[in-house]
Design an enzyme around this catalytic site. Sequence first.
Site, PDB file in Angstrom:
ATOM      1  N   TYR A 156       0.771  -1.138   0.090  1.00  0.00           N
ATOM      2  CA  TYR A 156      -0.049   0.057   0.028  1.00  0.00           C
ATOM      3  C   TYR A 156       0.763   1.244   0.059  1.00  0.00           C
ATOM      4  CZ  TYR A 156      -3.844   3.099   1.615  1.00  0.00           C
ATOM      5  OH  TYR A 156      -4.736   4.107   1.724  1.00  0.00           O
ATOM      6  N   LYS A 160       0.895   4.151  -2.733  1.00  0.00           N
ATOM      7  CA  LYS A 160       0.949   5.692  -2.547  1.00  0.00           C
ATOM      8  C   LYS A 160       2.007   6.502  -2.863  1.00  0.00           C
ATOM      9  CE  LYS A 160      -3.613   4.849  -1.506  1.00  0.00           C
ATOM     10  NZ  LYS A 160      -4.805   5.419  -2.296  1.00  0.00           N
TER      11      LYS A 160
END
Length: 248
Positions: A156, A160
């Site tokens: 993640y 990002k």
Amino acid sequence: MELTLKDKVALVSGAGRGIGRAIALELAKEGCKVVCVSKNIYSCGKVAEEINASGGTAEAVAFDVSSPAECKANCAEILKKYDTVDILINNAGITRDNLLMRMSDEEWDAVIATNLSSAFYLCRNLVRAMMGKRWGRIINIASVSGQAGNAGQANYSAAKAGMIGFTKTLARELAGRNITVNAVAPGFIETDMTAALPEAIMEAAKANIPLKRAGKPEDIANVCTYLASEESNYVTGQVIAVNGGLYM
Ligand code: NAP
């Protein structure tokens, strides 16, 4: 400040719930025609219905933004109908948390495809129309995890952080066509995504936030609406953190 947004066409990915839903509602309130995209027609359909019922204009389109073929086909249909998309909000996202040593290829790939590659696919299919209009706004939803890292979120936080590099590069590539590209990096926001976290982790996270509370989807939507408006015309290539002071 009055924001100039009336009659702009906005596509919001992940508009079925949480932050995306709040962004779709806020843009509609400001007079945008909103294309609400999510994976499941029931969730984006409900949001589009809510907007239309309150006097706004919205349509729901369900497809998987992690699929390049589905992005291509659906963007072509959307452009046929609306001629352009003025505002693109790349918000769809998932988590598949695990410590590095236990993370599977599937967990890694699913998060990179949904949270990062999707933005590339949607931009690639929609930017030409924006360029033709000499006006556009692209807003990519990043995360504090992409800025500071977060144990258990290698997939993640990589996606990002990738979103931030992607934002800065597109901002440089598209500035000459009057298209601004910015990222918004939320901290802990109360949505289904964080509802899945154990209570103890949420409480510990809140204790670390200078404002001592989690954010609301509307806190993110307000910043996105400003970035989508005419009034933000000199802001590009930026990462706006909306995190209660969690990471400065
Ligand atoms: P959420 O409540 O879980 O909603 C996610 C939305 O994304 C849903 O509408 C879902 O569609 C859609 N989606 C997921 N995979 C998709 C796919 N493959 N194709 C199309 N749509 C897909 O999430 P959220 O908390 O609002 O998060 C929104 C964004 O903010 C994400 O990018 C997330 O990483 C980021 N963010 C959130 C937080 C937080 O604390 N909540 C913090 C930092 C960043 P369905 O409704 O059809 O399932």
